[in-house]
Design an enzyme around this catalytic site. Structure first.
Site, PDB file in Angstrom:
ATOM      1  N   VAL A  63       0.811  -1.225   0.000  1.00  0.00           N
ATOM      2  CA  VAL A  63       0.000   0.000   0.000  1.00  0.00           C
ATOM      3  C   VAL A  63       0.844   1.274   0.000  1.00  0.00           C
ATOM      4  CG1 VAL A  63      -2.028  -1.090   1.084  1.00  0.00           C
ATOM      5  CG2 VAL A  63      -0.310   0.039   2.542  1.00  0.00           C
ATOM      6  N   ASN A  89      -7.131  -1.259   6.001  1.00  0.00           N
ATOM      7  CA  ASN A  89      -6.802  -1.933   7.266  1.00  0.00           C
ATOM      8  C   ASN A  89      -5.314  -2.246   7.419  1.00  0.00           C
ATOM      9  OD1 ASN A  89      -7.529  -4.003   9.579  1.00  0.00           O
ATOM     10  ND2 ASN A  89      -6.402  -5.172   8.043  1.00  0.00           N
ATOM     11  N   SER A 141      -6.829   4.179  15.685  1.00  0.00           N
ATOM     12  CA  SER A 141      -6.401   3.387  16.849  1.00  0.00           C
ATOM     13  C   SER A 141      -6.566   4.220  18.107  1.00  0.00           C
ATOM     14  CB  SER A 141      -4.925   3.011  16.695  1.00  0.00           C
ATOM     15  OG  SER A 141      -4.370   2.656  17.933  1.00  0.00           O
ATOM     16  N   TYR A 154       3.530   5.834  15.063  1.00  0.00           N
ATOM     17  CA  TYR A 154       2.233   5.152  14.873  1.00  0.00           C
ATOM     18  C   TYR A 154       1.068   6.057  15.279  1.00  0.00           C
ATOM     19  CZ  TYR A 154      -1.194   1.331  15.336  1.00  0.00           C
ATOM     20  OH  TYR A 154      -2.295   0.515  15.218  1.00  0.00           O
ATOM     21  N   LYS A 158      -2.122   7.400  13.043  1.00  0.00           N
ATOM     22  CA  LYS A 158      -3.501   7.038  13.362  1.00  0.00           C
ATOM     23  C   LYS A 158      -4.344   8.269  13.696  1.00  0.00           C
ATOM     24  CE  LYS A 158      -3.086   2.651  12.514  1.00  0.00           C
ATOM     25  NZ  LYS A 158      -3.824   2.033  11.416  1.00  0.00           N
ATOM     26  N   ILE A 187      -6.074  -5.220  20.473  1.00  0.00           N
ATOM     27  CA  ILE A 187      -6.748  -6.399  19.920  1.00  0.00           C
ATOM     28  C   ILE A 187      -5.734  -7.546  19.803  1.00  0.00           C
ATOM     29  CG2 ILE A 187      -8.156  -7.250  17.988  1.00  0.00           C
ATOM     30  CD1 ILE A 187      -9.345  -4.724  19.436  1.00  0.00           C
TER      31      ILE A 187
HETATM   32  N1  CAA Z   1       2.035   1.992  28.361  1.00  0.00           N
HETATM   33  C1  CAA Z   1       2.494   2.173  29.628  1.00  0.00           C
HETATM   34  N2  CAA Z   1       3.783   1.988  29.949  1.00  0.00           N
HETATM   35  C2  CAA Z   1       4.634   1.583  29.000  1.00  0.00           C
HETATM   36  C3  CAA Z   1       4.225   1.373  27.669  1.00  0.00           C
HETATM   37  C4  CAA Z   1       2.856   1.591  27.382  1.00  0.00           C
HETATM   38  N3  CAA Z   1       2.343   1.427  26.145  1.00  0.00           N
HETATM   39  N4  CAA Z   1       5.299   0.983  26.958  1.00  0.00           N
HETATM   40  C5  CAA Z   1       6.327   0.946  27.790  1.00  0.00           C
HETATM   41  N5  CAA Z   1       5.944   1.300  29.018  1.00  0.00           N
HETATM   42  C6  CAA Z   1       6.777   1.361  30.221  1.00  0.00           C
HETATM   43  C7  CAA Z   1       7.277  -0.028  30.601  1.00  0.00           C
HETATM   44  O1  CAA Z   1       6.293  -0.725  31.343  1.00  0.00           O
HETATM   45  C8  CAA Z   1       8.500   0.295  31.411  1.00  0.00           C
HETATM   46  O2  CAA Z   1       8.083   0.650  32.709  1.00  0.00           O
HETATM   47  P1  CAA Z   1       9.035   0.328  33.973  1.00  0.00           P
HETATM   48  O3  CAA Z   1      10.260   1.172  33.743  1.00  0.00           O
HETATM   49  O4  CAA Z   1       8.189   0.769  35.116  1.00  0.00           O
HETATM   50  O5  CAA Z   1       9.280  -1.139  33.914  1.00  0.00           O
HETATM   51  C9  CAA Z   1       9.061   1.548  30.708  1.00  0.00           C
HETATM   52  O6  CAA Z   1       7.977   2.079  29.921  1.00  0.00           O
HETATM   53  C10 CAA Z   1      10.244   1.231  29.816  1.00  0.00           C
HETATM   54  O7  CAA Z   1       9.851   0.185  28.904  1.00  0.00           O
HETATM   55  P2  CAA Z   1      10.921  -0.883  28.354  1.00  0.00           P
HETATM   56  O8  CAA Z   1      11.763  -1.412  29.484  1.00  0.00           O
HETATM   57  O9  CAA Z   1      10.157  -1.892  27.557  1.00  0.00           O
HETATM   58  O10 CAA Z   1      11.848   0.043  27.403  1.00  0.00           O
HETATM   59  P3  CAA Z   1      12.518  -0.320  26.003  1.00  0.00           P
HETATM   60  O11 CAA Z   1      13.326   0.859  25.588  1.00  0.00           O
HETATM   61  O12 CAA Z   1      13.167  -1.654  26.042  1.00  0.00           O
HETATM   62  O13 CAA Z   1      11.287  -0.480  24.980  1.00  0.00           O
HETATM   63  C11 CAA Z   1       9.280   0.196  23.921  1.00  0.00           C
HETATM   64  C12 CAA Z   1      10.477   0.623  24.751  1.00  0.00           C
HETATM   65  C13 CAA Z   1       9.750  -0.259  22.521  1.00  0.00           C
HETATM   66  C14 CAA Z   1       8.358   1.399  23.785  1.00  0.00           C
HETATM   67  C15 CAA Z   1       8.576  -1.023  24.583  1.00  0.00           C
HETATM   68  O14 CAA Z   1       8.326  -0.731  25.960  1.00  0.00           O
HETATM   69  C16 CAA Z   1       7.260  -1.350  23.949  1.00  0.00           C
HETATM   70  O15 CAA Z   1       7.214  -2.048  22.949  1.00  0.00           O
HETATM   71  N6  CAA Z   1       6.177  -0.855  24.569  1.00  0.00           N
HETATM   72  C17 CAA Z   1       4.853  -1.089  24.055  1.00  0.00           C
HETATM   73  C18 CAA Z   1       4.424   0.035  23.164  1.00  0.00           C
HETATM   74  C19 CAA Z   1       2.993  -0.199  22.821  1.00  0.00           C
HETATM   75  O16 CAA Z   1       2.104  -0.053  23.642  1.00  0.00           O
HETATM   76  N7  CAA Z   1       2.731  -0.584  21.565  1.00  0.00           N
HETATM   77  C20 CAA Z   1       1.393  -0.907  21.151  1.00  0.00           C
HETATM   78  C21 CAA Z   1       1.518  -1.965  20.057  1.00  0.00           C
HETATM   79  S1  CAA Z   1      -0.080  -2.597  19.600  1.00  0.00           S
HETATM   80  C22 CAA Z   1      -0.642  -1.417  18.569  1.00  0.00           C
HETATM   81  O17 CAA Z   1       0.018  -0.496  18.183  1.00  0.00           O
HETATM   82  C23 CAA Z   1      -2.052  -1.537  18.156  1.00  0.00           C
HETATM   83  C24 CAA Z   1      -2.787  -0.329  18.523  1.00  0.00           C
HETATM   84  O18 CAA Z   1      -3.210   0.420  17.661  1.00  0.00           O
HETATM   85  C25 CAA Z   1      -3.095  -0.084  19.932  1.00  0.00           C
HETATM   86  P1  NAI Z   2      -1.453  -7.594  11.746  1.00  0.00           P
HETATM   87  O1  NAI Z   2      -0.009  -7.308  11.848  1.00  0.00           O
HETATM   88  O2  NAI Z   2      -1.984  -8.864  12.334  1.00  0.00           O
HETATM   89  O3  NAI Z   2      -1.914  -7.554  10.226  1.00  0.00           O
HETATM   90  C1  NAI Z   2      -1.552  -6.479   9.408  1.00  0.00           C
HETATM   91  C2  NAI Z   2      -1.575  -6.946   7.969  1.00  0.00           C
HETATM   92  O4  NAI Z   2      -1.192  -5.823   7.157  1.00  0.00           O
HETATM   93  C3  NAI Z   2      -0.571  -8.057   7.680  1.00  0.00           C
HETATM   94  O5  NAI Z   2      -1.199  -9.092   6.947  1.00  0.00           O
HETATM   95  C4  NAI Z   2       0.508  -7.379   6.860  1.00  0.00           C
HETATM   96  O6  NAI Z   2       1.140  -8.235   5.920  1.00  0.00           O
HETATM   97  C5  NAI Z   2      -0.296  -6.296   6.169  1.00  0.00           C
HETATM   98  N1  NAI Z   2       0.572  -5.201   5.703  1.00  0.00           N
HETATM   99  C6  NAI Z   2       1.534  -4.569   6.407  1.00  0.00           C
HETATM  100  N2  NAI Z   2       2.157  -3.668   5.634  1.00  0.00           N
HETATM  101  C7  NAI Z   2       1.558  -3.732   4.417  1.00  0.00           C
HETATM  102  C8  NAI Z   2       1.761  -3.040   3.205  1.00  0.00           C
HETATM  103  N3  NAI Z   2       2.722  -2.114   3.074  1.00  0.00           N
HETATM  104  N4  NAI Z   2       0.963  -3.344   2.162  1.00  0.00           N
HETATM  105  C9  NAI Z   2       0.006  -4.295   2.280  1.00  0.00           C
HETATM  106  N5  NAI Z   2      -0.214  -4.990   3.403  1.00  0.00           N
HETATM  107  C10 NAI Z   2       0.550  -4.712   4.462  1.00  0.00           C
HETATM  108  O7  NAI Z   2      -2.169  -6.326  12.383  1.00  0.00           O
HETATM  109  P2  NAI Z   2      -3.651  -6.128  12.918  1.00  0.00           P
HETATM  110  O8  NAI Z   2      -3.578  -6.078  14.386  1.00  0.00           O
HETATM  111  O9  NAI Z   2      -4.570  -7.056  12.254  1.00  0.00           O
HETATM  112  O10 NAI Z   2      -3.915  -4.622  12.434  1.00  0.00           O
HETATM  113  C11 NAI Z   2      -4.828  -4.284  11.409  1.00  0.00           C
HETATM  114  C12 NAI Z   2      -5.067  -2.786  11.467  1.00  0.00           C
HETATM  115  O11 NAI Z   2      -5.646  -2.457  12.722  1.00  0.00           O
HETATM  116  C13 NAI Z   2      -3.796  -1.942  11.371  1.00  0.00           C
HETATM  117  O12 NAI Z   2      -4.057  -0.772  10.641  1.00  0.00           O
HETATM  118  C14 NAI Z   2      -3.508  -1.609  12.814  1.00  0.00           C
HETATM  119  O13 NAI Z   2      -2.740  -0.438  12.912  1.00  0.00           O
HETATM  120  C15 NAI Z   2      -4.899  -1.432  13.339  1.00  0.00           C
HETATM  121  N6  NAI Z   2      -5.031  -1.547  14.758  1.00  0.00           N
HETATM  122  C16 NAI Z   2      -4.680  -2.696  15.398  1.00  0.00           C
HETATM  123  C17 NAI Z   2      -4.820  -2.791  16.764  1.00  0.00           C
HETATM  124  C18 NAI Z   2      -4.432  -4.001  17.539  1.00  0.00           C
HETATM  125  O14 NAI Z   2      -4.416  -3.900  18.776  1.00  0.00           O
HETATM  126  N7  NAI Z   2      -4.118  -5.131  16.930  1.00  0.00           N
HETATM  127  C19 NAI Z   2      -5.360  -1.673  17.543  1.00  0.00           C
HETATM  128  C20 NAI Z   2      -5.677  -0.498  16.763  1.00  0.00           C
HETATM  129  C21 NAI Z   2      -5.530  -0.464  15.412  1.00  0.00           C
END
Ligand code: CAA
Ligand code: NAI
Length: 246
Positions: A63, A89, A141, A154, A158, A187
């Protein structure tokens, strides 16, 4: 059959929420275009759809590449001659604290989650305008709406998706095109599986429903916005997050 004979293009349809959506839409009578960068997963979804007697195609797409997106639209039109629904998505994360976030990580996430949404919508709207109707559903998100630690890139994309959704709803309403977004909470997919366990535990505590969401929770929200039931819903952001922030 809430999507009987509708053609739905689902980006990121090979995994997680997109995969679940492909099955949910097919059960409701849609012809599904599973559009994903990941060929293996996308082809598996398609094979599984066919096994269940559903209609669909797989298209490999990046995409973030405008030419590739145009080919996705061409392939969908060649197969079915129309596109009723676009589910924007596909998405990626590359998490890190602001102090450590590399410019490449910033750009990669912008390219897919924001520019990719722009390319897909821009390529699909000539078809929908010609049809005089269509539904575009974007994926925001909880991170974009409320912010999230470690997600500068991110969250920016979003939040940007919310701006795109509202702008396009205003631009395209008079062409018969509804544009809405779903803002999922956390999720259970591969995306969340990368999050450290201690962070997941904190998240669950913050959700009034005390659990992460399931891909089906989001697929059902997409379904509502893709169906005729939401014909007067336009420019909205549907929060499906267990009430994590109120
Ligand atoms: N919320 C609250 N606290 C968080 C946090 C979060 N999302 N992410 C990190 N922290 C806190 C940790 O718990 C930790 O706290 P303590 O010092 O009290 O233990 C502190 O921040 C430092 O974290 P790390 O030791 O993990 O630090 P790092 O440098 O190794 O990694 C990081 C940093 C890459 C941000 C890692 O912590 C991480 O991956 N965090 C999660 C980030 C996150 O929430 N991503 C969501 C992914 S799912 C998604 O994106 C879908 C969506 O739309 C919601
Ligand atoms: P996922 O990682 O399970 O699936 C994402 C899919 O997108 C994969 O199949 C991947 O190959 C495809 N993709 C990635 N880059 C691409 C590109 N450049 N072109 C075409 N396809 C590509 O992720 P998930 O959780 O299913 O997420 C779907 C959507 O929902 C995303 O936009 C994500 O940001 C959003 N979202 C997810 C949340 C969660 O907690 N899982 C929360 C909020 C939003």
């Amino acid at each position: 059959m809430r999507l009987y004979e509708k053609v739905a293009v689902i980006t990121g349809g090979g995994n997680g929420i997109g995969r679940e959506t492909a099955f949910r839409f097919a059960e409701e009578g849609a012809r599904v275009v599973v559009a994903d960068y990941d060929r293996d997963s996308g082809e598996k979804v398609l094979a599984s759809l066919k096994e269940k007697g559903h209609e669909g195609i797989f298209v490999q797409v990046n995409v973030a590449d405008q030419e590739s997106v145009k080919q996705m639209v061409d392939a969908s039109m060649k197969a079915y001659g129309k596109i009723d629904i676009l589910i924007n998505n596909a998405g990626v994360t590359s998490d890190g604290f602001l102090a450590k976030l590399a410019a490449e990580e910033w750009q990669k996430v912008i390219d897919v989650n924001l520019t990719g949404v722009f390319y897909c919508a821009q390529s699909v709207i000539p078809v929908m305008i010609e049809q005089g109707k269509g539904k575009i559903i974007n994926t925001s998100s909880v991170s974009g709406v409320y912010g999230n630690v470690g997600q500068s890139n991110y969250a920016a994309t979003k939040a940007g998706v919310v701006g795109l959704t509202k702008t396009w709803a205003k631009e395209l309403g008079r062409k018969g095109i509804n544009v809405n977004a779903v803002a999922p909470g956390f999720i259970e997919t591969g995306m969340v599986a990368k999050v450290p366990e201690k962070v997941i535990a904190k998240m669950k505590e913050q959700v009034p429903l005390q659990r992460l969401g399931k891909p089906s929770d989001i697929a059902n929200a997409y379904l509502y916005l893709a169906s005729e039931e939401s014909n007067y819903v336009n420019g909205t952001v549907l929060h499906v997050d267990g009430g994590i922030i109120m």
